[in-house]
Design an enzyme around this catalytic site. Structure first.
Site, short mmCIF file in Angstrom:
data_model
loop_
_atom_site.label_atom_id
_atom_site.label_comp_id
_atom_site.label_asym_id
_atom_site.label_seq_id
_atom_site.Cartn_x
_atom_site.Cartn_y
_atom_site.Cartn_z
N ASP A 173 -32.50 -22.09 17.88
CA ASP A 173 -33.91 -21.40 17.94
C ASP A 173 -34.83 -22.27 18.89
OD1 ASP A 173 -36.30 -19.93 17.05
OD2 ASP A 173 -34.96 -19.56 15.41
N HIS A 244 -36.64 -16.73 20.70
CA HIS A 244 -36.19 -18.20 20.07
C HIS A 244 -35.18 -18.71 20.74
CE1 HIS A 244 -37.95 -16.96 16.27
NE2 HIS A 244 -37.46 -15.51 16.49
N GLU A 311 -37.70 -10.71 17.10
CA GLU A 311 -39.20 -11.37 17.64
C GLU A 311 -39.14 -11.89 19.10
OE1 GLU A 311 -40.36 -13.12 13.32
OE2 GLU A 311 -39.26 -14.18 14.38
N TRP A 452 -34.63 -19.70 5.56
CA TRP A 452 -35.29 -20.25 6.75
C TRP A 452 -35.87 -21.64 6.43
CZ3 TRP A 452 -33.76 -17.74 10.91
CH2 TRP A 452 -33.57 -16.23 10.58
#
Ligand code: ACM
Length: 538
Positions: A173, A244, A311, A452
């Site tokens: 990430d 990410h 995202e 998460w």
């Protein structure tokens, strides 16, 4: 017996009737061909907890065998006063039967050294059991906070104890790259750590001044994969792209949109949130990630490989001449088309290697790649659309099964974010929405809870967020519960949970107590972001 997850069918001798099967130093254990892993596991955990050696014997007290008439994860467990027999369709089913057998011995059977040497008894019973879903997953985010391998192996044990069978490992990430890639050492040398971390939600504007990092060598991950496989669990790796990816861009600045930002100035991100720094779509970047994936496939044998796709803000691509030229060259409509084209590229690349791409539901935007499976996280809608189009779907809507979200409305919840998801709320989660017809419902291959780790920086924090809710999730994923959540017997589940808490205590799980967090589990003053009211019905 208080089994969790509840089996399909249990027949028990009347209380006061049969005496049960006692285990003592003369007890033996043996598995027939195909059950070796389950036999080894059972001898190791029961041996540790009871102090019994459980040697092999031709006609053992505890026996395991396969029966090809059963499905691979299906098992039967029959206990009488002389012996216990586990019969399973495959190695995984043998493991689930062995897990049930351990539950029947009581909470002390979860300890790693004997509290006592006598009194180990199995109730006389017959159990028939098989899972509702083939994909019973948990995502663990080891990118935002690195989890040491020993803790990860312990987490695998916790999944196995709940008959969960997919560990989705979010390895990369913006805030960290955790997978050793031998041909690109800077991914972990540079991308594997950050200078500091945000503490709590960004509105709190708090940071620590403590470097954070770590990564897994390929051998570490091979060990994890083998350890999980011994327990019936598949590890599905995730390399998130094209968003990410700031940690990768910090390591190799040429991967970013160099005509829009000075990517050489980017470090590994020290904030939480959605990040504008995304990959460029050049041939060189595709080739770079093919190199990453070549090494990934050598480590992870799973059919599915998760490539993220969530995202990915498009503003850099909109501003980038290179990206705009690429869109025109490829004859694409827009930036969504460019992302879809990238995902499609890897869909074909993985298919050519006998694997299958799974991505977050954003991969529907701009068109879904032909073989891709969808992990539906923004609600049910993406999963419904993908299922209707004939694609495999894993339902993991954030409104229901994001286990980083807060467990109560109370002021003591540590770093409270997202929707309130209590143990009862998770128990009432239904993975297959009633809007799907029978054929499309069959495309829902399973369900997943996502954990998460922005606000959980060690294994105790993860325990707190995962438990007890993962026990409810496990029952949703495994047991034949009514699809109408209102028809589920929550009171019976809560009654069985009383025994289950004792099992979690014996393992040493730092779960959230029913009455609320212990003082040391609170994080007073650290900002969260609770979303108001019940989750929208999406
Ligand atoms: C996600 O929560 N961004 C998949």
């Amino acid at each position: 017996m208080d089994l969790i997850p509840a089996p399909i069918a249990v027949r028990r001798a009347a209380p006061g009737g049969a005496p049960g099967l006692s285990l003592d130093p003369a007890s033996t254990l043996a598995g027939a061909a195909g059950t070796e892993d389950a036999e080894r596991w059972l001898r190791s955990v029961l041996g540790a907890a009871t102090g019994l050696a459980l040697p092999r014997a031709a006609d053992p007290v505890l026996g395991l065998r396969l029966d090809p008439a059963l499905a691979p994860e299906e098992y039967r467990l029959a206990v009488d006063a002389e012996r216990a027999r586990i019969t399973a369709g495959g190695p995984a089913g043998a493991h689930w039967g062995a897990q049930t057998l351990r539950q029947l011995l009581g909470p002390d059977a979860y300890r790693r050294a004997p509290l006592r040497r006598t009194g180990w008894q199995l109730p006389v019973c017959e159990i028939a059991d098989a899972p509702r879903f083939g994909w019973r997953g948990v995502l663990l985010d080891v990118a935002r906070h690195f989890l040491p391998l020993a803790d990860l192996l312990r987490f695998v044990d916790l999944l196995a104890a709940h008959k969960l069978n997919v560990l989705h490992l979010h390895l990369t990430d913006d805030q960290g790259w955790r997978f050793e890639v031998r041909r690109y050492p800077r991914l972990t040398e540079v991308g594997g750590w950050r200078e500091r971390s945000m503490v709590g939600y960004r509105t709190g504007n708090r940071r620590d001044d403590r470097p954070h990092g770590g990564y897994y060598t390929q051998d570490d991950l091979r060990e994890l994969v083998a350890y999980a496989a011994d327990r019936g669990i598949t590890v599905v790796p995730e390399i998130d792209l094209p968003g990410h990816t700031q940690a990768a861009i910090a390591a190799y600045p040429e991967l970013g949109n160099t005509d829009v930002v000075d990517t050489r100035a980017l470090g590994v991100w020290t904030d939480w949130g959605v990040n504008p720094n995304v990959l460029n779509a050049s041939e060189a970047t595709l080739a770079f990630f093919e190199g990453v994936l070549e090494e990934l496939l050598e480590v992870f044998p799973s059919e599915y490989v998760h490539l993220g796709g969530d995202e990915c803000p498009k503003e850099q691509w909109r501003a980038s001449q290179a990206a705009q030229t690429r869109i025109k060259e490829l004859g694409l409509a827009d930036e969504d088309g460019l992302q879809s084209w990238m995902i499609g590229h890897f869909d074909s690349w993985l298919t050519a290697r006998g694997r299958r791409l799974i991505g977050w539901d954003e991969i529907l935007e701009g068109g879904l790649a032909p073989r891709a499976a969808v992990a539906s996280w923004r609600g049910y809608a993406g999963g419904v659309a993908a299922a209707r189009a004939g694609h495999p779907v894993v339902m993991c809507p954030e409104q229901h099964v994001y286990l980083d979200h807060r467990q109560s409305d109370g002021p003591d919840e540590p770093v409270p974010i997202g929707f309130r998801r209590s143990l009862a709320d998770v128990y009432r989660f239904e993975p297959v929405p009633s809007s799907l017809d029978e054929v499309s419902a069959g495309q829902v291959i399973g369900t997943q809870a996502n954990l998460w780790s922005e606000f959980a920086d060690d294994s105790r924090d993860l325990d707190y967020r995962a438990f007890p809710r993962l026990a409810a999730f496990a029952e949703v994923a495994w047991s034949p519960l009514p699809r109408d959540p209102a028809a589920r017997d929550l009171a019976d589940f809560e009654r069985r949970m009383r025994t289950h808490y004792a099992r979690l205590d014996a393992i040493g799980v730092a779960y959230r107590p029913p009455a609320g967090p212990h003082p040391w589990q609170r994080r007073p003053g650290v900002a969260g972001r609770p979303l108001p009211g019940p989750p929208p019905q999406v």
